[in-house]
Motif scaffolding. Structure first.
Motif, PDB file in Angstrom:
ATOM      1  N   LEU A  77       2.825  -5.387   0.133  1.00  0.00           N
ATOM      2  CA  LEU A  77       3.468  -4.187   0.641  1.00  0.00           C
ATOM      3  C   LEU A  77       2.491  -3.012   0.694  1.00  0.00           C
ATOM      4  O   LEU A  77       2.564  -2.174   1.605  1.00  0.00           O
ATOM      5  CB  LEU A  77       4.670  -3.832  -0.236  1.00  0.00           C
ATOM      6  CG  LEU A  77       5.603  -2.735   0.276  1.00  0.00           C
ATOM      7  CD1 LEU A  77       6.226  -3.147   1.606  1.00  0.00           C
ATOM      8  CD2 LEU A  77       6.685  -2.434  -0.749  1.00  0.00           C
TER       9      LEU A  77
ATOM     10  N   ASN B 230       0.367  -2.444   3.946  1.00  0.00           N
ATOM     11  CA  ASN B 230       0.943  -1.719   5.081  1.00  0.00           C
ATOM     12  C   ASN B 230       0.828  -0.208   4.943  1.00  0.00           C
ATOM     13  O   ASN B 230       1.102   0.520   5.900  1.00  0.00           O
ATOM     14  CB  ASN B 230       2.427  -2.097   5.236  1.00  0.00           C
ATOM     15  CG  ASN B 230       2.610  -3.496   5.758  1.00  0.00           C
ATOM     16  OD1 ASN B 230       1.690  -4.069   6.336  1.00  0.00           O
ATOM     17  ND2 ASN B 230       3.775  -4.065   5.556  1.00  0.00           N
TER      18      ASN B 230
ATOM     19  N   SER C  83       4.387  -7.560   6.011  1.00  0.00           N
ATOM     20  CA  SER C  83       5.763  -7.189   6.335  1.00  0.00           C
ATOM     21  C   SER C  83       6.579  -8.411   6.741  1.00  0.00           C
ATOM     22  O   SER C  83       7.778  -8.483   6.454  1.00  0.00           O
ATOM     23  CB  SER C  83       5.769  -6.152   7.461  1.00  0.00           C
ATOM     24  OG  SER C  83       5.106  -6.647   8.617  1.00  0.00           O
TER      25      SER C  83
END
Length: 286
Positions: A120, A123, A161
């Motif tokens: 995560l 990103n 993602s």
């Protein structure tokens, strides 16, 4: 015979009116740029900067859609390149993400939460931060001015993602299906392929659509950095090369943009029919 109870209307008339008014305002802000862009593509250049400005074109035509093909040599090639890059990135992401999402959804191992958090965190970084290191890497590998140089960076930023999205979907599939397959002697790979994949197909299609859109949208920065040959240029770079050098012909630019996104919208439209088809497929042993 006893009549069924009447459903209770939880909203008053002014609440329903407010809900629909909010939806209308939201759709207006979302769709207005697309409507305005399409109308600009129908206007002649003399009307684009006229005063007072006219929202509805006068004597509008599709002439810009015809002249655009003449002013942008290789326009069809740019569209094909965009589909090659986006399609290849989507396939690679799905091949890597499906088993990874299944592992995170079904297996408990040390560091799984930390690893998901690291995915995560990827990103949170802009692709522009890594352009120089990626350029040096691609140059050392000798893959500049190839599809590979534009596909791999996009895949690296799209995988995190996609794993989070598909893992959440697979975690909702009952574990009893896996246990029933294990009782029959099925391996983890066989269970994933014959039991989990048919049920998870709606989630996989959603991941494929979002990945394709993401790969289609992020082509400009990677193609502009890692490619200098027009035969490998995707649509955003091709439009930038011919409409951004000296002047911007807005009606032709809007026409080219709508023609460029039309194939992607068609693909997404036909993929939507599979969002529901796999909900219960494979849940019953044949």
């Amino acid at each position: 015979m006893r009549e069924p109870p009447q459903l209770i209307n939880r909203y008053k008339w002014y609440e329903i009116l407010g809900i629909y008014a909010g939806i209308a305002i939201f759709l207006t802000f979302v769709l207005a740029p697309f409507v305005e862009g399409f109308l600009v593509s129908l206007k002649p250049l003399s009307q684009l900067f006229s005063s007072p400005y006219r929202f509805i074109p006068e004597n509008g035509s599709f002439e810009a859609y015809h002249t655009m093909w003449e002013h942008v040599p290789g326009f069809a090639r740019y569209i094909v390149n965009s589909f090659v890059i986006s399609g290849a990135a989507t396939v690679i992401v799905l091949i890597l993400v499906v088993p990874a999402a299944y592992a995170f959804a079904r297996f408990e191992f040390r560091g799984s939460g930390l690893l998901l958090g690291a995915f995560l965190a990827v990103n949170m970084f802009s692709g522009a931060v890594l352009l120089i290191p990626l350029f040096r890497l691609m140059r050392s590998l000798g893959v500049l001015n190839t599809y590979f140089a534009m596909i791999v960076p996009g895949v690296a930023f799209l995988i995190p993602s996609a794993i989070w999205l598909l893992r959440t979907y697979m975690a909702r599939i009952p574990r009893e299906l896996d246990e029933a397959a294990f009782v029959d002697g099925a391996s983890h790979f066989y269970t994933l392929r014959r039991v989990i994949l048919p049920i998870a197909m709606p989630g996989i299609v959603v991941v494929a659509i979002t990945t394709f859109i993401g790969a289609y949208a992020q082509q400009f920065i990677y193609a502009l950095t890692f490619n200098s040959k027009s035969e490998y240029a995707p649509l955003p770079v091709g439009l930038f090369a011919y409409f951004g050098r000296q002047e911007v012909v807005w009606n032709e630019l809007m026409a080219a943009s709508f023609v460029g996104i039309a194939p992607a919208m068609i693909v997404i439209f036909f993929l939507q029919r599979y969002l529901v088809s796999g909900l219960t497929a494979g849940a019953v042993k044949q």
